[in-house]
Design a protein around this motif. Structure first.
Motif, PDB file in Angstrom:
ATOM      1  N   ALA A 276      59.436  -3.914 -25.710  1.00 38.89           N
ATOM      2  CA  ALA A 276      60.209  -3.207 -26.462  1.00 38.89           C
ATOM      3  C   ALA A 276      60.881  -1.916 -25.746  1.00 38.89           C
ATOM      4  O   ALA A 276      61.862  -1.261 -26.007  1.00 38.89           O
ATOM      5  N   ALA A 277      60.089  -1.530 -24.465  1.00 38.30           N
ATOM      6  CA  ALA A 277      60.426  -0.463 -23.633  1.00 38.30           C
ATOM      7  C   ALA A 277      61.731  -0.721 -22.821  1.00 38.30           C
ATOM      8  O   ALA A 277      62.259  -0.226 -22.007  1.00 38.30           O
ATOM      9  N   GLY A 278      61.965  -2.297 -22.403  1.00 37.04           N
ATOM     10  CA  GLY A 278      62.860  -2.680 -21.817  1.00 37.04           C
ATOM     11  C   GLY A 278      62.510  -3.416 -20.355  1.00 37.04           C
ATOM     12  O   GLY A 278      63.210  -3.652 -19.592  1.00 37.04           O
ATOM     13  N   TYR A 279      60.761  -3.444 -20.279  1.00 35.56           N
ATOM     14  CA  TYR A 279      60.282  -3.936 -18.965  1.00 35.56           C
ATOM     15  C   TYR A 279      59.553  -5.021 -18.997  1.00 35.56           C
ATOM     16  O   TYR A 279      58.806  -5.414 -18.309  1.00 35.56           O
ATOM     17  N   GLY A 280      60.007  -5.900 -19.957  1.00 35.75           N
ATOM     18  CA  GLY A 280      59.376  -7.046 -20.411  1.00 35.75           C
ATOM     19  C   GLY A 280      59.383  -8.183 -18.897  1.00 35.75           C
ATOM     20  O   GLY A 280      58.277  -8.825 -18.764  1.00 35.75           O
ATOM     21  N   PRO A 319      47.450  -4.167 -18.732  1.00 36.91           N
ATOM     22  CA  PRO A 319      49.066  -4.286 -18.484  1.00 36.91           C
ATOM     23  C   PRO A 319      49.496  -3.609 -17.350  1.00 36.91           C
ATOM     24  O   PRO A 319      48.761  -2.451 -16.834  1.00 36.91           O
ATOM     25  N   GLY A 320      50.734  -3.775 -16.899  1.00 40.95           N
ATOM     26  CA  GLY A 320      51.396  -3.297 -15.899  1.00 40.95           C
ATOM     27  C   GLY A 320      53.116  -3.492 -15.795  1.00 40.95           C
ATOM     28  O   GLY A 320      53.311  -4.250 -16.525  1.00 40.95           O
ATOM     29  N   ILE A 321      53.517  -2.571 -15.094  1.00 43.58           N
ATOM     30  CA  ILE A 321      54.954  -2.992 -14.880  1.00 43.58           C
ATOM     31  C   ILE A 321      55.164  -2.555 -13.213  1.00 43.58           C
ATOM     32  O   ILE A 321      54.603  -1.524 -12.750  1.00 43.58           O
ATOM     33  N   TYR A 322      56.135  -3.648 -12.729  1.00 40.59           N
ATOM     34  CA  TYR A 322      56.379  -3.494 -11.260  1.00 40.59           C
ATOM     35  C   TYR A 322      57.652  -3.875 -11.081  1.00 40.59           C
ATOM     36  O   TYR A 322      58.442  -4.336 -11.350  1.00 40.59           O
ATOM     37  N   LEU A 323      58.145  -2.670 -10.444  1.00 37.47           N
ATOM     38  CA  LEU A 323      59.724  -2.542  -9.998  1.00 37.47           C
ATOM     39  C   LEU A 323      59.700  -2.685  -8.346  1.00 37.47           C
ATOM     40  O   LEU A 323      59.205  -2.127  -7.754  1.00 37.47           O
ATOM     41  N   SER A 324      60.415  -3.872  -8.020  1.00 35.12           N
ATOM     42  CA  SER A 324      60.428  -4.259  -6.864  1.00 35.12           C
ATOM     43  C   SER A 324      61.297  -3.142  -6.044  1.00 35.12           C
ATOM     44  O   SER A 324      62.337  -2.740  -6.564  1.00 35.12           O
ATOM     45  N   GLY A 325      60.669  -2.790  -4.932  1.00 38.77           N
ATOM     46  CA  GLY A 325      61.521  -1.811  -4.186  1.00 38.77           C
ATOM     47  C   GLY A 325      61.269  -0.581  -4.591  1.00 38.77           C
ATOM     48  O   GLY A 325      61.676   0.641  -3.991  1.00 38.77           O
ATOM     49  N   VAL A 326      60.477  -0.218  -5.707  1.00 39.83           N
ATOM     50  CA  VAL A 326      60.177   1.144  -6.307  1.00 39.83           C
ATOM     51  C   VAL A 326      58.727   1.444  -5.959  1.00 39.83           C
ATOM     52  O   VAL A 326      58.407   2.359  -5.682  1.00 39.83           O
ATOM     53  N   GLY A 327      58.202   0.521  -7.047  1.00 40.88           N
ATOM     54  CA  GLY A 327      56.410   0.953  -7.225  1.00 40.88           C
ATOM     55  C   GLY A 327      56.127   0.419  -8.392  1.00 40.88           C
ATOM     56  O   GLY A 327      56.811  -0.153  -9.075  1.00 40.88           O
ATOM     57  N   GLY A 328      54.832   0.619  -8.941  1.00 36.75           N
ATOM     58  CA  GLY A 328      54.297   0.027 -10.148  1.00 36.75           C
ATOM     59  C   GLY A 328      53.241   0.845 -10.388  1.00 36.75           C
ATOM     60  O   GLY A 328      52.588   1.500  -9.936  1.00 36.75           O
ATOM     61  N   VAL A 329      52.852   0.189 -11.936  1.00 34.96           N
ATOM     62  CA  VAL A 329      51.706   0.830 -12.647  1.00 34.96           C
ATOM     63  C   VAL A 329      50.976   0.065 -13.107  1.00 34.96           C
ATOM     64  O   VAL A 329      51.532  -0.910 -13.900  1.00 34.96           O
ATOM     65  N   ARG A 330      49.672   0.016 -13.024  1.00 38.91           N
ATOM     66  CA  ARG A 330      48.443  -0.676 -13.649  1.00 38.91           C
ATOM     67  C   ARG A 330      47.410   0.143 -14.300  1.00 38.91           C
ATOM     68  O   ARG A 330      46.863   0.874 -13.577  1.00 38.91           O
ATOM     69  N   ILE A 331      47.118  -0.357 -15.603  1.00 41.89           N
ATOM     70  CA  ILE A 331      45.864   0.369 -16.025  1.00 41.89           C
ATOM     71  C   ILE A 331      44.800  -0.664 -16.495  1.00 41.89           C
ATOM     72  O   ILE A 331      45.355  -1.468 -17.516  1.00 41.89           O
ATOM     73  N   GLU A 332      43.554  -0.737 -16.255  1.00 42.20           N
ATOM     74  CA  GLU A 332      42.634  -1.776 -16.740  1.00 42.20           C
ATOM     75  C   GLU A 332      41.455  -1.148 -16.995  1.00 42.20           C
ATOM     76  O   GLU A 332      40.576  -0.465 -16.291  1.00 42.20           O
ATOM     77  N   ASP A 333      40.689  -1.592 -18.187  1.00 42.98           N
ATOM     78  CA  ASP A 333      39.503  -1.301 -18.563  1.00 42.98           C
ATOM     79  C   ASP A 333      38.723  -2.729 -18.913  1.00 42.98           C
ATOM     80  O   ASP A 333      39.237  -3.740 -19.031  1.00 42.98           O
ATOM     81  N   ASP A 334      37.432  -2.545 -18.748  1.00 40.99           N
ATOM     82  CA  ASP A 334      36.562  -3.685 -19.084  1.00 40.99           C
ATOM     83  C   ASP A 334      36.132  -3.318 -20.472  1.00 40.99           C
ATOM     84  O   ASP A 334      35.488  -2.259 -20.738  1.00 40.99           O
ATOM     85  N   VAL A 335      36.119  -4.320 -21.251  1.00 42.54           N
ATOM     86  CA  VAL A 335      35.734  -4.273 -22.795  1.00 42.54           C
ATOM     87  C   VAL A 335      34.785  -5.488 -23.212  1.00 42.54           C
ATOM     88  O   VAL A 335      35.057  -6.471 -22.867  1.00 42.54           O
ATOM     89  N   LEU A 336      34.221  -5.104 -23.915  1.00 37.54           N
ATOM     90  CA  LEU A 336      33.239  -5.891 -24.554  1.00 37.54           C
ATOM     91  C   LEU A 336      33.555  -6.179 -26.326  1.00 37.54           C
ATOM     92  O   LEU A 336      33.903  -5.004 -26.971  1.00 37.54           O
ATOM     93  N   ILE A 337      33.856  -7.415 -26.371  1.00 36.83           N
ATOM     94  CA  ILE A 337      34.248  -7.687 -27.926  1.00 36.83           C
ATOM     95  C   ILE A 337      33.050  -7.688 -28.780  1.00 36.83           C
ATOM     96  O   ILE A 337      31.895  -8.178 -28.456  1.00 36.83           O
ATOM     97  N   THR A 338      33.170  -7.037 -29.826  1.00 38.28           N
ATOM     98  CA  THR A 338      32.069  -6.770 -30.806  1.00 38.28           C
ATOM     99  C   THR A 338      32.341  -7.245 -32.209  1.00 38.28           C
ATOM    100  O   THR A 338      33.342  -7.764 -32.563  1.00 38.28           O
TER     101      THR A 338
END
Length: 357
Positions: A276-280, A319-338
């Motif tokens: 939705a933010a244009g980075y799919g 999730p992450g966004i990766y812009l070729s030639g610019v840089g990227g961001v990823r944020i990751e957590d470990d999650v337990l389904i309850t």
């Protein structure tokens, strides 16, 4: 281990097989407790046999008390066949993803009177739901990874090589009790942040860059897996923008994931926000994956996954966004389904940290 054997034996009846054999190290360890590097496990409705060589006999007897331990000596195929005969096995299930065609040919020649039945995902499906003993170990692996993030922040500054950051992370985790990192540590700074699996290089970090750290601790056989992205000095406006989008998506993912969801539905929790933010198009991997004895295992949080999440499953949300030639961001957590939703195991901060230069 008895409940794991019971689950495997239940599956045996579904395949109409008399026994299953595995030599895959993580599956062998999971079902028997044996941590050695060589051996075969055979499980029937009533028996459990572990064949290994002279080096591991005493270790196997200690670690796998529910198994009858056999020294296969120099001819392991003959020793396996002997056990199959003694156990009355006529149909032997084997993991088709982990047995080479060469081994299959050899077994076909040696195991006279035994039908070989290829099966897939047997142990992986059972392993997907963790028991309390497993969760206790994983929590420690996660704690080590969290402490490593706090530790490494003071090392990240302009002029430091990505490789040196990775080495310090691994050294610290080992000092905290980890056997090693869960996988090759990713440290990707600046333009290299656009590489989702940008293993640490000799590139020096520069002021104004974002640095993505993706790593985990391997502790008592179990993995953790965490990703954080930090800024070294004030980052460009575009990188701030994509950081906030990824953070929003990740927070929605960990805030909404729950049992009863399919992997596809869990994937959409993050993907829809980024799209939705244009980075799919710049989010090309799945939202997450299971982890445990392996850093990537069932279940998958992907657009194609119809696996239903259950309490006791461990997954990453990354999730992450990766812009070729610019840089990227990823944020990751470990999650337990309850039963009621999920528990976020990783505690490291996720707001954008701007480190001094």
């Amino acid at each position: 281990m008895q409940h794991r054997l019971q689950a495997l034996r239940k599956a045996l009846t579904e395949w109409q097989a008399d026994a299953i054999i595995t030599g895959k190290p993580v599956n062998r360890r999971y079902i028997s407790g044996f941590t050695g590097s060589a051996g075969w496990v055979i499980v029937t409705a009533r028996d459990a046999v572990l064949l290994t060589d002279f080096r591991y006999i005493d270790q196997a007897k200690s670690e796998a008390p529910d198994f009858r331990v056999i020294n296969h000596e120099r001819d392991e195929k003959a020793a396996i066949y002997k056990q199959l005969q003694e156990l009355g096995v006529k149909r032997l299930a084997f993991e088709k993803a982990h047995i080479t065609f060469a081994t299959y040919e050899e077994w076909s020649q040696v195991f006279g009177g035994v039908e070989l039945v290829p099966v897939a995902g047997v142990f992986e499906q059972i392993r997907a739901v963790k028991d309390e003993d497993e969760l206790k170990v994983v929590r420690e692996a996660v704690r080590i990874a969290d402490e490593a993030f706090t530790h490494i922040l003071s090392y990240i500054r302009p002029g430091v090589r990505e490789l040196d950051i990775a080495l310090e992370l691994e050294f610290f985790m080992r000092k905290q009790g980890a056997a090693s990192s869960s996988f090759d540590i990713i440290v990707a700074s600046g333009q290299r942040g656009a590489l989702p699996h940008g293993a640490a290089s000799e590139k020096e970090i520069a002021a104004g860059e974002l640095v993505t750290l993706d790593y985990g601790a391997l502790y008592k056989g179990y993995c953790s897996d965490i990703t954080r992205t930090v800024a070294v000095g004030e980052p460009p406006a575009k990188m701030r923008e994509i950081y906030e989008i990824v953070l929003e998506a990740q927070l929605n993912g960990v805030g909404s994931i729950k049992s009863g969801m399919t992997g596809k539905e869990a994937d959409a929790l993050t993907r829809d926000i980024i799209a939705a933010a244009g980075y799919g198009a710049e989010f090309g991997h799945s939202t997450g994956h299971g982890f445990g004895l392996e850093v990537h295992e069932a279940p998958s949080l992907a657009m194609s996954s119809q696996t239903v999440l259950k309490p006791g499953m461990l997954v990453t949300v990354e999730p992450g966004i990766y812009l070729s030639g610019v840089g990227g961001v990823r944020i990751e957590d470990d999650v337990l389904i309850t039963e009621s939703g999920c528990e976020i195991l990783t505690k490291s901060p996720k707001e954008l940290l701007i480190l001094p230069v």
